[in-house]
Design a protein around this motif. Structure first.
Motif, PDB file in Angstrom:
ATOM      1  N   LYS A   4       2.823   0.947  -4.871  1.00 30.67           N
ATOM      2  CA  LYS A   4       4.206   0.116  -4.104  1.00 30.67           C
ATOM      3  C   LYS A   4       4.554  -1.144  -4.279  1.00 30.67           C
ATOM      4  CE  LYS A   4       3.252   2.937   0.322  1.00 30.67           C
ATOM      5  NZ  LYS A   4       3.279   3.307   1.632  1.00 30.67           N
ATOM      6  N   GLU A  58       7.886  -2.014  -6.301  1.00 28.73           N
ATOM      7  CA  GLU A  58       9.069  -3.776  -6.086  1.00 28.73           C
ATOM      8  C   GLU A  58       9.609  -4.250  -6.146  1.00 28.73           C
ATOM      9  OE1 GLU A  58       7.231  -5.360  -1.698  1.00 28.73           O
ATOM     10  OE2 GLU A  58       6.881  -3.328  -0.788  1.00 28.73           O
ATOM     11  N   GLU A  98      -2.619   2.611  -3.431  1.00 27.92           N
ATOM     12  CA  GLU A  98      -1.635   2.903  -2.728  1.00 27.92           C
ATOM     13  C   GLU A  98      -0.421   1.925  -2.183  1.00 27.92           C
ATOM     14  OE1 GLU A  98       0.412   5.979   0.815  1.00 27.92           O
ATOM     15  OE2 GLU A  98      -1.391   5.124   0.744  1.00 27.92           O
ATOM     16  N   VAL A 146       4.085   7.472  -4.956  1.00 28.74           N
ATOM     17  CA  VAL A 146       4.582   6.362  -4.857  1.00 28.74           C
ATOM     18  C   VAL A 146       5.021   6.197  -5.827  1.00 28.74           C
ATOM     19  CG1 VAL A 146       3.755   3.749  -5.002  1.00 28.74           C
ATOM     20  CG2 VAL A 146       2.766   5.289  -3.230  1.00 28.74           C
TER      21      VAL A 146
END
Length: 878
Positions: A542, A546, A538, A603
């Motif tokens: 993430k 980004e 995860e 996600v």
């Protein structure tokens, strides 16, 4: 007759390839009316002759020297009104400080006297003469620089003088006498004929193209394809005539931050080498505004005019002679990644360049500087480099030494925060320790070794292949020569350079500005390739999102098997002697895998997720130590001896080509069924968790596949399980879309791509293994011979770092063509480490792939590289 020599304003179409970078800059500045001391350039093509210049070249040099004399109103070698020149190198690509320069050429006892009389400044003439003798003696006559410095310091000490500028004319005469004696002793008579001096200096500059430092610089900076250096012969202007003269180096913008302010240094009463040598402390260029205000204003006008002309930040050299400004060089200035991004964005806003230009200005690999914490450059100078390896994953890491993954886990669990994992090499079993460690250093392994690949995926600093470190896990020591270090000692790793330090170097957090996001958004406007990430946690998913990842291109399920206590269930499954036993163990794993997949889907809402079924050989998961075997025997209720036998039976001679990948699914279909069920149940449950959940689809990928029948068999298995799960959840494939495809990593699969495409919805090229199986090199062992192969020119680049386009690339190209012959809309991508390497990304664009996938911290690199590939194609078509 071939033209080898051109006056600065004479060439009709000046270029760096012909005139070299310095000659090109002088030509352009001359043509746009800037104050440039006149001179001529001997082209790069002449460099091939070395010291054996043909007669027609010598004749052209003489003819252009006469033109220079007429322009200057001075005469070369004339004792009444002498013309002095500088002789400077200049290749097409900037190589600062690597090749040779000679200033004040043309001086002897007679011309020195004439210069003193003409300028009414005997000290200046003496100073210029001693400078010329020192530089000519070092560069041309190859006498060590330190020997001249020793003579100079002896005379300064004798007279109690600190700086060169403190010496009087008479004291400088002593230096000249000492230099002449040194040259006589080392090489014989100092040449006094200016024409001979000029020829010797030109020969020396051409010869410097092949000096060791220039060769090393080209190698380190991957400068290839140049034919040599040019030589620039230019009328001297003098910054050492007094307090209204000086010399300096300037940038039109700050090369460190990119701020739009003049940046640089200068010295009054000095020549160029004084600024570079560090003998005197130069002043910031802003001080010049107070000391020489009119000249400073003129210099700022030049800065502005050059930026307007070149549309880029410029690096300049200048001299002021008696208040008059002269420009000696201009070139595109080297800059940090942060500065490059800021300058590019601000120049678009200023109307100087387009968005396309801005993107093309960014060196893709450099942007990793903006993503990782870095060591403080000033503090680094206080530490000695202990050892050097490969910069496998950028960033900085500081911690105490730990020698096994278990030790890392124990120490972190006990509250220790900063621990480095130090191993001969890592394996999948080390994953938890790697995850918890601040950084990783290994004595063996290359840029695509296990440690390197995993560390990059984690965004963790890593130095690999550090052979000078003798790591002894048994005694918990690292030896470097006579020095020994243990668990209580701190090390600092610099993942950007591969350097290892003993102690704690200060770290600075990386600063990612809004300009960086702007550049990445512009890149999205131009690129056609999708950019995904390789991630299975995860956190990594993430971070990649980004950075702009457009989904997951590779989630390696085996990495999930090492988390927490689930390795026990994996071992139980492997060591079970029948299907029933395996299914009991798999039942324990299913909910754990499902939880991992739900995290990835959550996600990546709105983005595709590609999940690879189990790939590595099963023996990698087995207990290795007696203690682990004992624990396993208790859990399974069988004897230790039986566990040992089972482990021995799983041993493989060549596991990279052994019982792994799709072969596991063929022989043990229950493993693949469990994984597909976990994937589909996770997908269904996230869709059921929220009515508006945007599920973009899951791609189920079958690894290490060579034959159409393998693909057919495992596709039927995957589709059967997937449809059953959808039916159980009363969901349709439209609501929970899935596809089944193949990881192309074997040559046979590429050759038979048209057959395999009958049963595959997508191809994802695993270029790490495809490179191994095509070249017959193990990526973990290739480090023993690849450096020599690069040195001998067998490969230009390490094929595990940069895609072998003529070999592996041809297989990819063929696969795409054949696969799309069978299935025109076949989705194709790559998920090996090459997915974040710029030239490999450009190749992927060129052969029509849909996407590349790379580790999270390479996503911005790939986005920029993909945009540049599209822009290059567009410009080439015009």
């Amino acid at each position: 007759m071939t033209r080898y020599v051109f006056m600065f304003d004479e060439h009709p179409n000046p270029s760096k390839e012909i005139l070299g970078g310095k000659g090109y800059g002088l030509a352009v500045m001359s043509k746009i009316g800037l104050p440039v001391p006149y001179g001529f350039t001997i082209t790069t093509e002449t460099c091939k002759y070395g010291k054996d210049l043909p007669e027609d070249v010598v004749k052209q040099i003489d003819e252009h020297l006469i033109k220079l004399e007429k322009s200057s109103g001075k005469k070369f070698g004339d004792p009444e009104n002498p013309l002095l020149v500088s002789v400077r190198s200049g290749a097409a690509v900037s190589m600062p400080g690597m090749m040779d320069t000679v200033l004040n050429l043309g001086l002897n006892d007679d011309t020195r006297a004439g210069l003193a009389k003409k300028t009414n400044n005997p000290r200046f003439a003496a100073d210029s003469y001693r400078r010329f003798m020192q530089m000519f003696g070092n560069v041309v006559m190859e006498i060590e620089h330190d020997k001249f410095e020793k003579e100079l310091n002896t005379i300064k000490n004798k007279h109690g003088k600190k700086l060169d500028t403190d010496l009087t004319t008479e004291e400088l005469d002593e230096v000249i006498v000492a230099y002449r004696a040194l040259i006589q002793k080392e090489r014989g008579e100092f040449p006094t004929d200016p024409k001979k001096q000029l020829r010797m200096a030109i020969d020396a500059v051409f010869s410097s193209w092949m000096n060791p430092r220039a060769i090393a610089y080209r190698k380190l900076n991957d400068i290839r394809g140049l034919i040599g250096t040019a030589v620039n012969v230019q009328m001297m202007v003098f910054g050492n005539t007094g307090e209204t003269s000086g010399t300096g180096v300037g940038f039109t913008r700050n090369p460190s931050t990119g701020e739009n302010v003049a940046y640089g240094e200068y010295l009054l009463n000095a020549q160029g080498e004084d600024v570079v040598a560090g003998i005197r402390t130069p002043h910031p260029i802003s001080v010049m505004e107070k000391e020489l205000p009119d000249t400073y204003k003129q210099l700022m006008d030049v800065f502005h005019k050059l930026e307007e002309h070149f549309k880029d930040m410029q690096d300049l050299e200048f001299t002021v002679e008696e208040g008059k400004l002269f420009m000696l060089q201009c070139r595109s200035g080297k800059r940090t990644a942060a500065a490059a991004v800021r300058i590019a964005v601000e120049m678009v806003k200023e109307g100087l360049i387009t968005k396309e230009d801005a993107i093309m200005r960014i060196e893709p690999n450099s942007v990793t500087q903006l993503l990782f914490p870095q060591l403080d450059a000033e503090d680094k100078k206080k530490f000695e480099v202990l050892a050097k390896g490969l910069p496998a994953s950028p960033g900085a890491a500081i911690g105490k030494l730990a020698f096994t993954a278990e030790e890392v886990k124990e120490r972190v669990s006990a509250g220790e925060k900063d621990v480095l994992l130090c191993r001969e090499e890592t394996c999948p079993d080390d994953i938890e320790g790697m995850n918890l460690a601040k950084g990783i250093v290994t004595a063996r392994g290359g840029m695509t070794s296990h440690a390197a690949v995993v560390a990059r995926g984690m965004g963790k600093c890593c130095v690999c292949g550090c052979g000078d470190l003798h790591i002894d896990a048994a005694t918990k020591t690292i030896s470097v020569g006579s020095k020994k270090f243990g668990p209580s000692d701190f090390f600092t790793l610099d993942g950007s350079t591969g350097q290892v330090y003993a102690g704690k170097v200060q770290v600075k957090d990386a600063e990612v500005s809004g300009n960086f996001e702007t550049i990445l958004n512009w890149a999205n406007e131009f690129k056609r390739l999708g950019v995904r990430t390789n991630a299975e946690t995860e956190r990594d998913a993430k971070k990649a999102r980004e950075f702009g990842a457009e989904g997951i291109g590779l989630a390696r399920t085996e990495h999930m098997f090492f988390q927490g206590t689930r390795i026990r269930a994996v071992r139980e499954m492997i060591l079970s002697e029948n299907v029933q036993g395996r299914e009991v163990a798999l039942a324990k794993l299913l909910p754990l895998q499902k939880g991992d997949f739900k995290d990835l889907f959550t996600v990546n809402e709105g983005l595709p997720v590609n999940i690879r079924l189990l790939d590595p050989p099963l023996h990698e998961f087995l207990p290795q130590t007696p203690a682990e075997m004992e624990e396993m025997s208790k859990e399974m209720g069988v004897s230790v001896e039986k566990i040992k036998v089972l482990c021995t039976n799983m041993h493989e001679t060549n596991p990279m080509l052994g019982f792994r990948g799709c072969r596991l699914g063929v022989v043990y279909p229950e493993i693949s069924r469990m994984q597909v069920r976990a994937i589909m149940e996770a997908a269904c449950e996230v869709v059921e968790s929220r009515a508006d959940f945007n599920f973009k689809g899951v791609e189920i990928m079958i690894p290490v596949l060579a034959h159409m029948e393998e693909m057919k068999m495992l596709r039927e298995l995957a589709v059967g399980v997937a449809n059953k799960v959808l039916e159980e959840h009363k969901l349709t494939i439209e609501r929970v879309p899935y596809t089944v495809g193949v990881m192309m990593e074997l040559p046979r699969a590429c050759i038979r791509a048209d057959d395999i495409a009958q049963y595959a919805d997508f191809f994802s090229f695993g270029t790490n293994d495809l490179t191994q199986t095509t070249l017959g090199y193990s990526r973990d062992d290739a480090g023993k011979f690849i450096p020599l192969y690069l040195e001998k020119g067998i490969y230009e680049k390490d094929p595990f770092q940069v895609l072998d386009q003529n070999g592996v690339g041809e297989l990819i190209k063929m696969s795409v063509t054949k696969g799309r012959t069978t299935k025109p809309n076949l989705k194709c991508g790559i998920c090996g480490e090459h997915g974040g390497e710029p030239s490999s990304v450009e190749f992927c664009h060129r052969v029509g792939l849909n996407y590349v996938s790379c580790s999270p911290f390479r996503v911005p690199v790939a986005r920029i590289a993909a945009a540049q590939a599209a822009i290059k194609e567009k410009r080439a078509a015009k």
